[in-house]
Scaffold this active site. Structure first.
Site, short mmCIF file in Angstrom:
data_model
loop_
_atom_site.label_atom_id
_atom_site.label_comp_id
_atom_site.label_asym_id
_atom_site.label_seq_id
_atom_site.Cartn_x
_atom_site.Cartn_y
_atom_site.Cartn_z
CB ILE A 75 -13.02 -21.91 -0.41
CG1 ILE A 75 -12.82 -21.44 -1.85
CG2 ILE A 75 -14.26 -21.28 0.22
CD1 ILE A 75 -14.02 -21.71 -2.76
CB ALA A 98 2.00 -2.28 10.67
CG ASP A 102 13.59 -1.65 12.75
OD1 ASP A 102 12.51 -1.28 13.24
OD2 ASP A 102 13.94 -2.85 12.70
CG PHE A 138 1.38 3.23 4.42
CD1 PHE A 138 0.07 3.01 4.05
CD2 PHE A 138 1.98 4.43 4.07
CE1 PHE A 138 -0.64 3.96 3.33
CE2 PHE A 138 1.28 5.39 3.36
CZ PHE A 138 -0.02 5.16 2.98
CG HIS A 165 -4.08 -9.86 1.41
ND1 HIS A 165 -2.77 -9.62 1.76
CD2 HIS A 165 -4.85 -9.21 2.30
CE1 HIS A 165 -2.76 -8.84 2.84
NE2 HIS A 165 -4.01 -8.58 3.19
CE1 TYR A 187 -2.46 -5.54 11.31
CE2 TYR A 187 -4.63 -6.46 10.82
CZ TYR A 187 -3.62 -5.55 10.56
OH TYR A 187 -3.77 -4.63 9.54
CG ASN A 216 12.15 -2.82 8.59
OD1 ASN A 216 11.40 -3.12 7.66
ND2 ASN A 216 11.94 -3.22 9.84
CG LEU A 217 14.20 -2.25 2.28
CD1 LEU A 217 15.50 -2.27 1.45
CD2 LEU A 217 13.02 -1.97 1.34
CB ILE A 257 -0.96 -0.02 1.21
CG1 ILE A 257 -1.86 -1.27 1.13
CG2 ILE A 257 -1.81 1.24 1.25
CD1 ILE A 257 -2.80 -1.46 2.31
N1 NAD Z 1 -3.34 -4.97 2.87
C1 NAD Z 1 -4.54 -4.73 3.40
O1 NAD Z 1 -5.58 -5.08 2.81
C2 NAD Z 1 -4.65 -3.97 4.70
C3 NAD Z 1 -5.89 -3.90 5.36
C4 NAD Z 1 -6.00 -3.18 6.55
C5 NAD Z 1 -4.90 -2.51 7.06
N2 NAD Z 1 -3.69 -2.60 6.41
C6 NAD Z 1 -2.54 -1.89 6.99
O2 NAD Z 1 -1.91 -1.16 5.95
C7 NAD Z 1 -0.51 -1.08 6.17
C8 NAD Z 1 0.25 -1.52 4.94
O3 NAD Z 1 -0.13 -2.82 4.58
P1 NAD Z 1 0.58 -3.58 3.37
O4 NAD Z 1 -0.37 -4.63 2.90
O5 NAD Z 1 1.11 -2.60 2.41
O6 NAD Z 1 1.79 -4.30 4.15
P2 NAD Z 1 3.29 -4.58 3.66
O7 NAD Z 1 3.84 -5.64 4.53
O8 NAD Z 1 3.33 -4.80 2.18
O9 NAD Z 1 4.03 -3.20 3.97
C9 NAD Z 1 4.50 -2.83 5.23
C10 NAD Z 1 5.86 -2.18 5.06
O10 NAD Z 1 6.33 -1.71 6.33
C11 NAD Z 1 7.72 -2.05 6.46
N3 NAD Z 1 7.98 -2.16 7.91
C12 NAD Z 1 7.42 -3.02 8.80
N4 NAD Z 1 7.92 -2.82 10.03
C13 NAD Z 1 8.83 -1.81 9.93
C14 NAD Z 1 9.67 -1.15 10.86
N5 NAD Z 1 9.72 -1.51 12.14
N6 NAD Z 1 10.47 -0.15 10.41
C15 NAD Z 1 10.45 0.22 9.11
N7 NAD Z 1 9.66 -0.36 8.18
C16 NAD Z 1 8.86 -1.38 8.58
C17 NAD Z 1 7.88 -3.36 5.70
O11 NAD Z 1 9.21 -3.61 5.28
C18 NAD Z 1 6.94 -3.14 4.51
O12 NAD Z 1 7.61 -2.51 3.42
C19 NAD Z 1 -0.23 -1.92 7.42
O13 NAD Z 1 -0.14 -1.04 8.52
C20 NAD Z 1 -1.47 -2.80 7.53
O14 NAD Z 1 -1.73 -3.15 8.86
C21 NAD Z 1 -3.54 -3.33 5.26
#
Ligand code: NAD
Length: 323
Positions: free
Chosen positions: A205, A75, A51, A73, A187, A141, A32-33, A12
Site C-alpha cells: 500500500i 501502447a 509493429d 489500444f 495494477h 505516459y 506485436n505481442l 483491454i
Molecule cells: N489498464 C488500464 O486500466 C488502462 C487505463 C487507462 C488507459 N489504458 C490504455 O488502454 C490501452 C490498453 O491497455 P492494456 O492494459 O490492455 O495494456 P496491454 O499492455 O495489456 O495491451 C497493449 C497491447 O498493445 C500491444 N502493443 C504495444 N505497442 C505496440 C506496437 N508498437 N505495435 C503493435 N502492438 C503493440 C502490446 O503487445 C499489447 O498486446 C493502452 O493504450 C493504455 O494506455 C489502460
C-alpha cells in the site's frame, strides 16, 4: 462493422475484441505481442502480427483489412517506466500512433476510437472529474496520450478523421475467457489476487496518510465489459468527442483489499510503503457526459462483482496466459 483493433492481444484489447465479435462485428487484430499474449487472441478474429512503429507493417495490414473503424489500444502504459524512459513512450504512443493514422488516411478509414486515460488530467482540481477539467499530465505516459489527443484534432480538421477519445479510469475485472495478465503488473486488483493465490507475500500500500476516509488512495474501477460497451456505443458517433470512462464511484486501496479478502477467503497481508511521487489522492470520473450523450450506463457498477470476475479468471489461470 469490421473493426481493426490494435493491441488486441493485451488485456483491454482482447476483451473488447471478444465483445465486438459477440455483438456480430468482424475483427482484425494487429499486435506485436511485446506485451500481449497469443493465447489472449480471440480465435474468431483475424490476427496480423506487426509493429506500429514499422510503416511497412501497418500500411499493408490496414489496406488489406479495409475496416470501417479502428480501435487503438496498442501502447506502453507503465507510468513509472515512463518517468525513467520517456523516449519509449513518445516513440511508441505518439510515433507509432501517427503511423497508424497515416495508414488510415491512405486506406480511406475515417473512424477512430482511442484508448486515452485519466492520466492526461494529472492531479485533478475537483472530484468527480468531468471532461472540462484542464489536462495537465504529470508524467510522460499521460503526456504522450494528451499529445496524441491533440494530434487527432488536427487529423480531424485536415482529413475528416472522426475520433472518440475514451479517457479510461481503472479498467478491472475479466470476461470468462480473457483476463488481466500484464508482463509487469502495476495494477492493484491483479496484485492483490496474486497475494490471495499465494504467489506474492504481501500487497504493497503506497501511503496511508492521504486526505481520504481511510488514508489510502481512492480510485474508480470500471468493469472491463462496461468499458467494451462504451467502445461499441462510440462506433455510432459521427463527430469527434472525448469522454471520461469510469463507474463514477471511488474505492480506497484498503476497501479493494477488504472486498478481495471477502471474495477469495484469503487473509491477504499488507505492507505500507512510502507514497509514490505524483500519486493523486483521489481519481473518480464523472460519467455524466457519456451517459447523456451515448446512453452508456455501467451494468456492473459494484466493485464486488468486478473483483469476483477477476478472481474467477485468476483462479482458472493462476499463471496468466503462461508465456
Ligand atoms: N489498464 C488500464 O486500466 C488502462 C487505463 C487507462 C488507459 N489504458 C490504455 O488502454 C490501452 C490498453 O491497455 P492494456 O492494459 O490492455 O495494456 P496491454 O499492455 O495489456 O495491451 C497493449 C497491447 O498493445 C500491444 N502493443 C504495444 N505497442 C505496440 C506496437 N508498437 N505495435 C503493435 N502492438 C503493440 C502490446 O503487445 C499489447 O498486446 C493502452 O493504450 C493504455 O494506455 C489502460
Amino acid at each position: 462493422m469490421h473493426i481493426f483493433v490494435t493491441g488486441g492481444a493485451g488485456y483491454i484489447g482482447s476483451i473488447c475484441s471478444e465483445s465486438l465479435i459477440d455483438h456480430g462485428h468482424t475483427v482484425t487484430i494487429f499486435d506485436n505481442l511485446t506485451e500481449g499474449h497469443r493465447a489472449a487472441l480471440d480465435p474468431r478474429a483475424k490476427f496480423v502480427q506487426g509493429d506500429l512503429n514499422l510503416r511497412d507493417d501497418i500500411f499493408p495490414a490496414l489496406a488489406a483489412a479495409k475496416p470501417d473503424a479502428v480501435m487503438h489500444f496498442a501502447a506502453n502504459a507503465l507510468v513509472g517506466e515512463s518517468m525513467t524512459n520517456p523516449s519509449k513512450y513518445y516513440r511508441n504512443n505518439v510515433g507509432g500512433g501517427i503511423n497508424l493514422l497515416d495508414a488510415m488516411i491512405e486506406a480511406g478509414v475515417k473512424k477512430f476510437i482511442f484508448s486515452s486515460t485519466c492520466a492526461t488530467y494529472g492531479v485533478p482540481e475537483k472530484i468527480p472529474m468531468d471532461e472540462r477539467l484542464p489536462q495537465k499530465p504529470i508524467n510522460p505516459y499521460g503526456h504522450s496520450k494528451l499529445i496524441f489527443e491533440q494530434i487527432l484534432q488536427w487529423y480531424d480538421k485536415i482529413h475528416g478523421l472522426v475520433h472518440t477519445n475514451l479517457r479510461y479510469f481503472n479498467a478491472a475485472g475479466a470476461s470468462v475467457r480473457f483476463g488481466e495478465d500484464h508482463r509487469i503488473e502495476t495494477h492493484l486488483i491483479p496484485n492483490v489476487l496474486k497475494v490471495a493465490l499465494g504467489q506474492k507475500e504481501k500487497v504493497e500500500i503506497y501511503g496511508d496518510k492521504y486526505a481520504t476516509p481511510d488514508g489510502t488512495c481512492v480510485r474508480d474501477y470500471i468493469h472491463i465489459l462496461d468499458l467494451a460497451e462504451a467502445h461499441m456505443l462510440a462506433l455510432g458517433r459521427t463527430t469527434s468527442a472525448s469522454y471520461n470512462l469510469g463507474s463514477g464511484e471511488g474505492f480506497s486501496v484498503r476497501q479493494v483489499i477488504d472486498i478481495a479478502r471477502k471474495v477469495s477467503g484469503a487473509a491477504i497481508p499488507v505492507i505500507v510503503q512510502p507514497p509514490r511521487v505524483g500519486d493523486p489522492p483521489r481519481l473518480v470520473a464523472s460519467s455524466h457526459k457519456i451517459t447523456s450523450e451515448l446512453g452508456w450506463r455501467p451494468k456492473h457498477p459494484r466493485l464486488q462483482p468486478i473483483i469476483e470476475s477477476a478472481w474467477a479468471w485468476h483462479k482458472a489461470h493462476p499463471h496468466g496466459y503462461g508465456d
